[in-house]
Design an enzyme around this catalytic site. Structure first.
Site, PDB file in Angstrom:
ATOM      1  N   ARG A 100     -64.911 131.945 -21.482  1.00 47.25           N
ATOM      2  CA  ARG A 100     -64.029 132.823 -21.258  1.00 47.25           C
ATOM      3  C   ARG A 100     -64.607 133.739 -19.904  1.00 47.25           C
ATOM      4  NH1 ARG A 100     -61.989 132.137 -25.982  1.00 47.25           N
ATOM      5  NH2 ARG A 100     -62.225 133.672 -26.612  1.00 47.25           N
TER       6      ARG A 100
ATOM      7  N   TYR B 162     -63.239 131.968 -38.520  1.00 49.62           N
ATOM      8  CA  TYR B 162     -64.073 131.887 -37.291  1.00 49.62           C
ATOM      9  C   TYR B 162     -64.487 133.349 -37.496  1.00 49.62           C
ATOM     10  CZ  TYR B 162     -64.149 132.147 -32.207  1.00 49.62           C
ATOM     11  OH  TYR B 162     -64.652 131.391 -30.347  1.00 49.62           O
TER      12      TYR B 162
ATOM     13  N   GLU C 285     -72.345 126.755 -41.518  1.00 47.50           N
ATOM     14  CA  GLU C 285     -71.280 127.762 -41.950  1.00 47.50           C
ATOM     15  C   GLU C 285     -71.742 127.866 -43.936  1.00 47.50           C
ATOM     16  OE1 GLU C 285     -67.418 127.274 -41.074  1.00 47.50           O
ATOM     17  OE2 GLU C 285     -68.390 126.388 -39.141  1.00 47.50           O
TER      18      GLU C 285
ATOM     19  N   GLU D 118     -72.767 123.760 -36.334  1.00 46.54           N
ATOM     20  CA  GLU D 118     -72.012 125.352 -36.624  1.00 46.54           C
ATOM     21  C   GLU D 118     -72.856 124.666 -38.473  1.00 46.54           C
ATOM     22  OE1 GLU D 118     -68.086 125.483 -35.439  1.00 46.54           O
ATOM     23  OE2 GLU D 118     -68.310 125.778 -34.039  1.00 46.54           O
TER      24      GLU D 118
ATOM     25  N   ASP E  39     -69.903 122.870 -39.605  1.00 52.73           N
ATOM     26  CA  ASP E  39     -69.115 121.846 -39.166  1.00 52.73           C
ATOM     27  C   ASP E  39     -69.802 121.451 -37.779  1.00 52.73           C
ATOM     28  OD1 ASP E  39     -66.429 121.181 -37.912  1.00 52.73           O
ATOM     29  OD2 ASP E  39     -66.609 123.972 -37.344  1.00 52.73           O
TER      30      ASP E  39
ATOM     31  N   ASP F  46     -61.142 126.492 -42.382  1.00 54.87           N
ATOM     32  CA  ASP F  46     -62.340 126.880 -41.609  1.00 54.87           C
ATOM     33  C   ASP F  46     -62.032 128.025 -40.384  1.00 54.87           C
ATOM     34  OD1 ASP F  46     -64.994 126.952 -41.002  1.00 54.87           O
ATOM     35  OD2 ASP F  46     -64.702 125.238 -38.213  1.00 54.87           O
TER      36      ASP F  46
ATOM     37  N   THR G 210     -67.534 116.720 -41.394  1.00 53.96           N
ATOM     38  CA  THR G 210     -67.931 118.288 -41.813  1.00 53.96           C
ATOM     39  C   THR G 210     -69.590 117.900 -43.198  1.00 53.96           C
ATOM     40  OG1 THR G 210     -65.994 119.268 -40.970  1.00 53.96           O
ATOM     41  CG2 THR G 210     -67.573 119.934 -42.158  1.00 53.96           C
TER      42      THR G 210
ATOM     43  N   LYS H 182     -63.788 118.460 -34.304  1.00 53.08           N
ATOM     44  CA  LYS H 182     -64.016 118.725 -35.361  1.00 53.08           C
ATOM     45  C   LYS H 182     -63.379 117.790 -36.126  1.00 53.08           C
ATOM     46  CE  LYS H 182     -65.131 123.157 -33.880  1.00 53.08           C
ATOM     47  NZ  LYS H 182     -66.218 123.515 -35.027  1.00 53.08           N
TER      48      LYS H 182
ATOM     49  N   TYR I 266     -58.281 121.799 -26.910  1.00 52.50           N
ATOM     50  CA  TYR I 266     -58.457 123.092 -28.041  1.00 52.50           C
ATOM     51  C   TYR I 266     -57.576 124.282 -27.170  1.00 52.50           C
ATOM     52  CZ  TYR I 266     -60.706 127.381 -25.552  1.00 52.50           C
ATOM     53  OH  TYR I 266     -60.808 128.511 -24.384  1.00 52.50           O
TER      54      TYR I 266
ATOM     55  N   THR J 288     -69.014 129.742 -38.128  1.00 48.39           N
ATOM     56  CA  THR J 288     -70.410 129.296 -37.843  1.00 48.39           C
ATOM     57  C   THR J 288     -71.120 131.088 -37.742  1.00 48.39           C
ATOM     58  OG1 THR J 288     -69.846 128.322 -35.890  1.00 48.39           O
ATOM     59  CG2 THR J 288     -72.373 129.003 -35.437  1.00 48.39           C
TER      60      THR J 288
ATOM     61  N   ARG K 117     -68.481 119.866 -27.871  1.00 46.87           N
ATOM     62  CA  ARG K 117     -67.607 121.255 -27.853  1.00 46.87           C
ATOM     63  C   ARG K 117     -66.998 120.691 -26.478  1.00 46.87           C
ATOM     64  NH1 ARG K 117     -68.187 124.396 -31.200  1.00 46.87           N
ATOM     65  NH2 ARG K 117     -70.667 125.030 -31.995  1.00 46.87           N
TER      66      ARG K 117
ATOM     67  N   GLN L  57     -63.645 119.258 -27.721  1.00 50.95           N
ATOM     68  CA  GLN L  57     -63.108 120.464 -28.047  1.00 50.95           C
ATOM     69  C   GLN L  57     -62.435 121.349 -26.560  1.00 50.95           C
ATOM     70  OE1 GLN L  57     -66.030 122.525 -29.723  1.00 50.95           O
ATOM     71  NE2 GLN L  57     -64.469 124.508 -30.172  1.00 50.95           N
TER      72      GLN L  57
ATOM     73  N   GLU M  43     -75.013 128.444 -28.191  1.00 47.10           N
ATOM     74  CA  GLU M  43     -75.109 130.154 -28.590  1.00 47.10           C
ATOM     75  C   GLU M  43     -76.768 130.009 -28.061  1.00 47.10           C
ATOM     76  OE1 GLU M  43     -72.604 132.389 -31.639  1.00 47.10           O
ATOM     77  OE2 GLU M  43     -73.171 130.321 -32.115  1.00 47.10           O
TER      78      GLU M  43
ATOM     79  N   HIS N 189     -70.901 135.215 -33.160  1.00 43.45           N
ATOM     80  CA  HIS N 189     -70.648 134.325 -33.110  1.00 43.45           C
ATOM     81  C   HIS N 189     -68.698 134.163 -31.833  1.00 43.45           C
ATOM     82  CE1 HIS N 189     -69.881 129.573 -32.525  1.00 43.45           C
ATOM     83  NE2 HIS N 189     -68.488 130.154 -32.938  1.00 43.45           N
TER      84      HIS N 189
END
Ligand code: CA
Length: 406
Positions: A137, A123, A196, A194, A228, A121, A252, A248, A239, A341, A232, A235, A355, A128
């Protein structure tokens, strides 16, 4: 060239006309339990193996119980099989023999169409990745320093790739909010989606030999839609430093129809301008870039919550394929890699709830008066897409949907 017309007249105005012809695997009541390859035509499923026999051109590749033998056969055979299907469905001489082999879509059960080998997968949406960077962050640069130099990805869990319609059981795991002193264990409170696009590898590659950008068409058979599912809270705690894991890997979902790459020639577009020059092995500016103009739609309990534009993706599937083999890692028949995503620049084009609701701060309002920060039990999410086809036609994708169970 004018698109040929099918003798199955309603199919000609359908996103599943003979310009599309996606492949799937089905079972039906006439031979219960026996998985067969089907090709979607309008609102029917053509029993492909039986059709080949009826046309006097029997095919072991179409008489299989999964798409893997066809995937492994390679590009020249894919072209030949597609041409045969087109001929059978457009030449009046085949009408009588093939008509009984068209089963109404509502009367078949669709299955995972291929055995998933490795699952990767990516990114690849700048929007996104920027949104997630701002949410996760705050106060630092939203994009990590490597983001515009390489397509970031991780290896997922191929054994839990499931076909559309498979319920998704809310996963348990360790959760720890930033304010908590220690983690707790329990069902995820922040279950997300997500939206995708997935790419299915047919032709394998040799260990130690990277796959160049211009070999994309030789290796990739077709395209599907992917959800996906993401927990959260699990994760967020797990992560760093090795990336997504149990947040995750519980499920899927993929759409049941694999749209052949050949059906998407008219959907090809240039990817967005890149403001950082890619290293030569990823530089697609002089070749045939593989941006694709798929218009996606996400529905939550039947209500449209977003329309992500796949054409906005920064990295293309060809660049992703090249990047994941540049170290010599080989491809296997049935490998699935997903785009990451798909989020566009606007709020209503974002491809994940984290989001769309900005980490739950701005919950979605649904028509029934309820709100959603993340998914509740019994919620159903459906992702669909269309793409431009030849002569003003539309190429449809199958839905990928799933309902949340406690
Ligand atoms: Ca993802």
């Amino acid at each position: 060239m004018t698109t040929p017309r099918s003798w199955l007249a309603p199919a000609n105005d359908s996103p599943f006309g003979v310009h599309n012809l996606p492949y799937g695997v089905f079972t039906a009541g006439d031979r219960p339990g026996q998985r067969r390859i089907g090709v979607r035509v309008g609102d029917f499923v053509l029993d492909a193996g039986a059709a080949a026999r009826a046309a006097g051109e029997p095919s072991v590749l179409l008489d299989a119980d999964s798409l893997n033998p066809l995937l492994a056969a390679g590009r020249p055979v894919w072209t030949e099989v597609r041409a045969s299907l087109t001929r059978w469905l457009t030449e009046e001489s085949h009408r009588e023999a093939l008509t009984p082999l068209l089963l109404p879509l509502a009367e078949v059960e669709l299955h995972l169409p291929f055995e998933v080998a490795d699952y990767v997968d990516f990114y690849a949406s700048e929007h996104h990745a920027t949104n997630l960077g701002r949410i996760l962050r705050p106060g630092s640069e939203p994009l990590t320093p490597n983001w515009k130099h390489l397509p970031i990805g991780y290896h997922g869990r191929s054994g839990t790739v499931v076909v559309s319609g498979t319920p998704v059981v809310r996963p348990h795991g360790q959760r720890k909010a930033p304010a908590d002193a220690v983690p707790s264990f329990g069902p995820t409170r922040r279950l997300d989606i997500e939206a995708e696009v997935g790419f299915v590898v047919g032709t394998p590659s040799v260990l130690g030999e990277p796959v160049a950008l211009d070999a994309f068409r030789e290796h990739v058979f077709g395209v599907c839609l992917v959800n996906d599912w993401s927990a959260r809270d699990i994760q967020g705690w797990e992560y760093v430093p090795l990336g997504p894991f149990l947040g995750k890997s519980f499920a899927t979902s993929v759409s049941p129809w694999i749209v052949p790459l050949d059906a998407l020639e008219h959907a090809r577009v240039a990817p967005p301008a890149r403001d950082v020059e890619p290293l030569p092995y990823l530089d697609d500016r002089d070749g045939e870039p593989w941006g694709l103009d798929l218009a996606m739609e996400i529905r939550l309990n039947g209500h449209t919550v977003s329309r992500p534009p796949f054409a906005s993706m920064y990295w293309t599937a060809a660049q992703q394929l090249t990047h994941m083999t540049v170290n010599g890692a080989s491809l296997r028949t049935g490998d699935l890699f997903a785009s990451g995503t798909v989020s566009g620049p606007d709020v209503e084009t974002r491809g994940a709830l984290i989001e769309l609701t900005w980490n739950g701060e701005n919950p979605l309002k649904l028509p029934d008066g309820t709100t959603r920060a993340f998914l509740e039990n019994d919620d159903e999410v459906t992702i669909t897409a269309t793409a431009p086809g030849p002569d003003g036609t539309v190429v449809g994708f199958g839905d990928v949907s799933g309902r949340i169970l406690p």
